[in-house]
Design a protein around this motif. Sequence first.
Motif, PDB file in Angstrom:
ATOM      1  N   PRO A   1       1.194  -1.074   0.152  1.00 40.97           N
ATOM      2  CA  PRO A   1      -0.164  -0.372   0.104  1.00 40.97           C
ATOM      3  C   PRO A   1       0.716   1.158  -0.288  1.00 40.97           C
ATOM      4  O   PRO A   1       0.261   2.215  -0.448  1.00 40.97           O
ATOM      5  N   GLU A   2       2.071   0.926   0.621  1.00 41.52           N
ATOM      6  CA  GLU A   2       3.022   2.243   0.640  1.00 41.52           C
ATOM      7  C   GLU A   2       4.591   1.627   0.562  1.00 41.52           C
ATOM      8  O   GLU A   2       5.278   0.380   0.735  1.00 41.52           O
ATOM      9  N   ARG A   3       5.329   2.760   0.635  1.00 37.54           N
ATOM     10  CA  ARG A   3       6.642   2.367   0.910  1.00 37.54           C
ATOM     11  C   ARG A   3       7.113   2.108   2.201  1.00 37.54           C
ATOM     12  O   ARG A   3       6.787   2.271   2.768  1.00 37.54           O
ATOM     13  N   SER A   4       7.892   1.110   1.858  1.00 42.81           N
ATOM     14  CA  SER A   4       8.328   0.063   3.436  1.00 42.81           C
ATOM     15  C   SER A   4       8.745   0.705   4.465  1.00 42.81           C
ATOM     16  O   SER A   4      10.370   1.450   3.728  1.00 42.81           O
ATOM     17  N   GLU A   5       8.807   0.774   5.878  1.00 41.13           N
ATOM     18  CA  GLU A   5      10.364   1.750   6.409  1.00 41.13           C
ATOM     19  C   GLU A   5      10.927   1.075   7.461  1.00 41.13           C
ATOM     20  O   GLU A   5      11.527   1.507   7.838  1.00 41.13           O
ATOM     21  N   LEU A   6      10.142  -0.007   6.585  1.00 38.52           N
ATOM     22  CA  LEU A   6      11.634  -1.699   7.694  1.00 38.52           C
ATOM     23  C   LEU A   6      12.961  -1.009   6.767  1.00 38.52           C
ATOM     24  O   LEU A   6      13.140  -1.009   5.155  1.00 38.52           O
ATOM     25  N   SER A   7      14.302  -1.150   7.066  1.00 38.31           N
ATOM     26  CA  SER A   7      15.279  -0.933   6.437  1.00 38.31           C
ATOM     27  C   SER A   7      15.897  -2.446   5.703  1.00 38.31           C
ATOM     28  O   SER A   7      16.355  -2.074   4.863  1.00 38.31           O
ATOM     29  N   ARG A   8      16.035  -3.524   6.146  1.00 41.14           N
ATOM     30  CA  ARG A   8      16.003  -4.656   5.382  1.00 41.14           C
ATOM     31  C   ARG A   8      17.573  -4.455   5.588  1.00 41.14           C
ATOM     32  O   ARG A   8      18.687  -4.675   6.174  1.00 41.14           O
ATOM     33  N   ALA A   9      18.425  -4.499   4.178  1.00 48.80           N
ATOM     34  CA  ALA A   9      19.323  -4.493   3.809  1.00 48.80           C
ATOM     35  C   ALA A   9      20.319  -3.324   4.044  1.00 48.80           C
ATOM     36  O   ALA A   9      18.897  -2.140   4.255  1.00 48.80           O
ATOM     37  N   GLY A  10      21.547  -3.093   4.332  1.00 44.79           N
ATOM     38  CA  GLY A  10      22.182  -1.720   5.104  1.00 44.79           C
ATOM     39  C   GLY A  10      23.386  -1.695   3.520  1.00 44.79           C
ATOM     40  O   GLY A  10      23.642  -0.693   4.369  1.00 44.79           O
ATOM     41  N   GLY A  11      23.976  -2.446   3.708  1.00 48.69           N
ATOM     42  CA  GLY A  11      25.520  -2.366   3.047  1.00 48.69           C
ATOM     43  C   GLY A  11      25.459  -2.101   2.046  1.00 48.69           C
ATOM     44  O   GLY A  11      24.690  -2.939   0.831  1.00 48.69           O
ATOM     45  N   VAL A  12      25.756  -0.631   1.123  1.00 45.44           N
ATOM     46  CA  VAL A  12      26.334  -0.976  -0.021  1.00 45.44           C
ATOM     47  C   VAL A  12      27.713  -0.905  -0.837  1.00 45.44           C
ATOM     48  O   VAL A  12      29.139  -0.159  -0.406  1.00 45.44           O
ATOM     49  N   THR A  13      28.029  -1.905  -1.057  1.00 47.41           N
ATOM     50  CA  THR A  13      29.049  -2.068  -1.324  1.00 47.41           C
ATOM     51  C   THR A  13      29.915  -0.485  -2.933  1.00 47.41           C
ATOM     52  O   THR A  13      29.456   0.131  -3.578  1.00 47.41           O
ATOM     53  N   PRO A  14      31.267  -0.493  -2.370  1.00 49.65           N
ATOM     54  CA  PRO A  14      32.166   0.325  -3.566  1.00 49.65           C
ATOM     55  C   PRO A  14      31.604   0.395  -4.763  1.00 49.65           C
ATOM     56  O   PRO A  14      31.409   1.495  -5.834  1.00 49.65           O
ATOM     57  N   ARG A  15      31.473  -0.891  -5.535  1.00 50.82           N
ATOM     58  CA  ARG A  15      30.775  -1.227  -6.349  1.00 50.82           C
ATOM     59  C   ARG A  15      29.258  -0.545  -7.294  1.00 50.82           C
ATOM     60  O   ARG A  15      29.529   0.258  -8.199  1.00 50.82           O
ATOM     61  N   THR A  16      29.095  -0.361  -6.158  1.00 48.75           N
ATOM     62  CA  THR A  16      27.111   0.469  -5.850  1.00 48.75           C
ATOM     63  C   THR A  16      27.317   1.186  -5.615  1.00 48.75           C
ATOM     64  O   THR A  16      26.772   1.848  -6.537  1.00 48.75           O
ATOM     65  N   MET A  17      28.368   1.849  -4.716  1.00 46.41           N
ATOM     66  CA  MET A  17      28.407   3.671  -4.946  1.00 46.41           C
ATOM     67  C   MET A  17      28.767   4.305  -5.974  1.00 46.41           C
ATOM     68  O   MET A  17      28.349   5.580  -6.635  1.00 46.41           O
ATOM     69  N   GLU A  18      30.390   3.271  -6.838  1.00 45.74           N
ATOM     70  CA  GLU A  18      30.363   3.560  -8.264  1.00 45.74           C
ATOM     71  C   GLU A  18      29.220   4.062  -9.443  1.00 45.74           C
ATOM     72  O   GLU A  18      29.196   4.998  -9.939  1.00 45.74           O
ATOM     73  N   LEU A  19      28.535   2.919  -9.404  1.00 45.03           N
ATOM     74  CA  LEU A  19      27.329   2.704 -10.013  1.00 45.03           C
ATOM     75  C   LEU A  19      26.183   4.005 -10.088  1.00 45.03           C
ATOM     76  O   LEU A  19      25.768   5.252 -10.467  1.00 45.03           O
ATOM     77  N   LEU A  20      26.402   4.183  -8.551  1.00 47.00           N
ATOM     78  CA  LEU A  20      25.052   5.471  -8.054  1.00 47.00           C
ATOM     79  C   LEU A  20      26.015   7.170  -8.783  1.00 47.00           C
ATOM     80  O   LEU A  20      25.102   7.878  -8.461  1.00 47.00           O
ATOM     81  N   ASP A  21      26.953   6.956  -8.606  1.00 46.62           N
ATOM     82  CA  ASP A  21      28.191   8.072  -8.832  1.00 46.62           C
ATOM     83  C   ASP A  21      27.765   8.723 -10.045  1.00 46.62           C
ATOM     84  O   ASP A  21      27.938   9.503 -11.005  1.00 46.62           O
ATOM     85  N   GLN A  22      28.177   7.476 -11.065  1.00 47.14           N
ATOM     86  CA  GLN A  22      27.749   7.323 -12.772  1.00 47.14           C
ATOM     87  C   GLN A  22      26.865   7.942 -13.400  1.00 47.14           C
ATOM     88  O   GLN A  22      27.021   8.620 -14.374  1.00 47.14           O
TER      89      GLN A  22
ATOM     90  N   PRO B   1      39.767  19.477 -16.342  1.00 49.43           N
ATOM     91  CA  PRO B   1      39.660  18.519 -16.146  1.00 49.43           C
ATOM     92  C   PRO B   1      38.035  17.688 -15.854  1.00 49.43           C
ATOM     93  O   PRO B   1      37.143  18.181 -15.483  1.00 49.43           O
ATOM     94  N   VAL B   2      38.303  16.738 -15.702  1.00 51.41           N
ATOM     95  CA  VAL B   2      36.449  15.870 -15.642  1.00 51.41           C
ATOM     96  C   VAL B   2      36.997  14.789 -14.890  1.00 51.41           C
ATOM     97  O   VAL B   2      38.007  13.783 -15.394  1.00 51.41           O
ATOM     98  N   ARG B   3      36.186  13.990 -13.572  1.00 45.15           N
ATOM     99  CA  ARG B   3      35.642  12.771 -14.107  1.00 45.15           C
ATOM    100  C   ARG B   3      35.595  11.588 -14.653  1.00 45.15           C
ATOM    101  O   ARG B   3      34.335  11.994 -15.070  1.00 45.15           O
ATOM    102  N   LEU B   4      35.825  10.782 -15.309  1.00 45.90           N
ATOM    103  CA  LEU B   4      35.587   9.532 -16.336  1.00 45.90           C
ATOM    104  C   LEU B   4      34.520   9.017 -15.238  1.00 45.90           C
ATOM    105  O   LEU B   4      32.941   9.539 -16.857  1.00 45.90           O
ATOM    106  N   HIS B   5      33.770   9.027 -14.638  1.00 41.85           N
ATOM    107  CA  HIS B   5      32.499   8.849 -13.877  1.00 41.85           C
ATOM    108  C   HIS B   5      31.447  10.251 -14.522  1.00 41.85           C
ATOM    109  O   HIS B   5      30.297   8.769 -14.545  1.00 41.85           O
ATOM    110  N   GLU B   6      32.086  10.678 -13.656  1.00 38.20           N
ATOM    111  CA  GLU B   6      31.025  12.047 -14.012  1.00 38.20           C
ATOM    112  C   GLU B   6      30.648  11.898 -15.835  1.00 38.20           C
ATOM    113  O   GLU B   6      29.135  12.797 -15.837  1.00 38.20           O
ATOM    114  N   LEU B   7      30.774  11.640 -16.692  1.00 37.63           N
ATOM    115  CA  LEU B   7      30.934  11.705 -18.328  1.00 37.63           C
ATOM    116  C   LEU B   7      29.644  10.615 -18.284  1.00 37.63           C
ATOM    117  O   LEU B   7      29.252  10.376 -19.339  1.00 37.63           O
ATOM    118  N   LEU B   8      29.187   9.556 -17.989  1.00 39.63           N
ATOM    119  CA  LEU B   8      28.611   7.707 -17.508  1.00 39.63           C
ATOM    120  C   LEU B   8      27.166   9.247 -17.142  1.00 39.63           C
ATOM    121  O   LEU B   8      26.362   7.902 -17.401  1.00 39.63           O
TER     122      LEU B   8
END
Length: 500
Positions: free
Chosen positions: A35-56, A422-429
Amino acid sequence: MDTDVLVVGAGPTGLMLAHELRLGGVSTVLVDRLPERSELSRAGGVTPRTMELLDQRGLLEPLLATGDYPMSLGHFAARLLDPGDLDGRLPGRFIPQTVIEKFLADRLADHGLAVRWAHDLIALSADEDGVTATLRHGTTTRTVRSAFLVAADGAHSTVRTLLGIAFPGRPGTDTSVVADVRLRYPRPPRSEPQLGPEPGDIGQSHTVAADGNWAMQFPLGGDLRRLALGGPAHSLPRQTPVTEEEIRAGLRTVYGEAVELAELRYAYRITNAARQVADYRRGRVLLAGDAAHIHLPIGGQGMNTGIQDAVNLGWKLAATVHNWAPRGLLDTYQSERHPVAARVLRTVQAQSLLMDWTGTGGPDLLAARQLFDTLLQLPDTKRYLTTMMAGLDIHYPMPEQPDHPLLGRRAPDLDLATGSGPVRLHELLRTGRGLLIDPTGDPNLAALTHPWKDRVDHLPTTTPTDALLIRPDGHICWAAPSPYPPQHLEPALLHWFGRA
């Protein structure tokens, strides 16, 4: 068609996929039975690769601005891994799943794509041209016709059930407790807690009592913590409610008087089930995240694998919808992502054994753990496990390309010098397009790429680096060292970006 893609399930996988499809210019409907977005945290760890993808995608900085999220101490089977072994600049962090879901949903809403809550999928059929889904919302039903449907609806996927897709693997044979709590420490924890088996470590720890019961805890920001309790005292039928007394008793068993329960936010039981569908695609229906693979949540790999599924799938699905995808592109979602999740399942099972998840305390297990601890002192072993758990070693096959150490791997987060600064490669994605990094100054390389200018950006740089062709998901599909022979560039463009 009512929409290009219907995404069923608004968890992290479905939300991230909707972001990728929006970036690819694909009309999307995103529904969830809750019925609505859950407030349960469930997972919590964000790995460096996922951090990169969010950054990209330009999502990381505004996500981190929403709160104070502590850095994650990576581990394998509760043995501390050294983040210094990683070649990326972004460490993992503890960010509750509910925070990630709210952030992604709000960003989608800013772009006019709102999650349709309380929409229950009750019927589904697919043919060569598209998918027909029947959704129930309150007392009304609606039929939605889409070119493709993606099941991101979790471990108990309705899509998977309606289509009769098997979910082979091992059923849950043991349970443990996961809870979000606030704790009191009558005896102060160490000032610099480390992950490990030491009984006195109550900051970030896997601590085992003499009777085989154990506890783990990790920070979730502020004074909120994720607590896991396991062993004989907690291996109860999954539907058995978790009480405050069970939590208090579990803390006393493992920590004595050193840790007390201050507040129980919520708690539930998890199992050690390990399952994976054989095929991630059935015609115009695709599966991602927990709908495709489940395992014991050790090391925070579940949510991360799902988000990475979404980024791998999104641009390929958009290319298919826009009719420029080369033959077989969508099938590479299966060939690339299925082995990744299969390895996650194997490593999670190995970790649960080494951690003695069931609390057997067997002498053979103790001997194996002692041997593992010895091997972990070897720099190559620690580096291998650190990189794997961070998700930074994923290597996709790149057919008909000469060997190169970067081929098939994630693009390095380079600082590039360009004519405009100068520019970061990840910003170009962040455009969601392909990218050619060109340090050659050779007009022939630019001319070769020009016919794909609607799908691939060309960046001349004076930074000394190999020439790189990078897919929208950040993986390198062509690489050439100086003097940059371009003869394999056109086949790579055709293979991943279709005909010019």
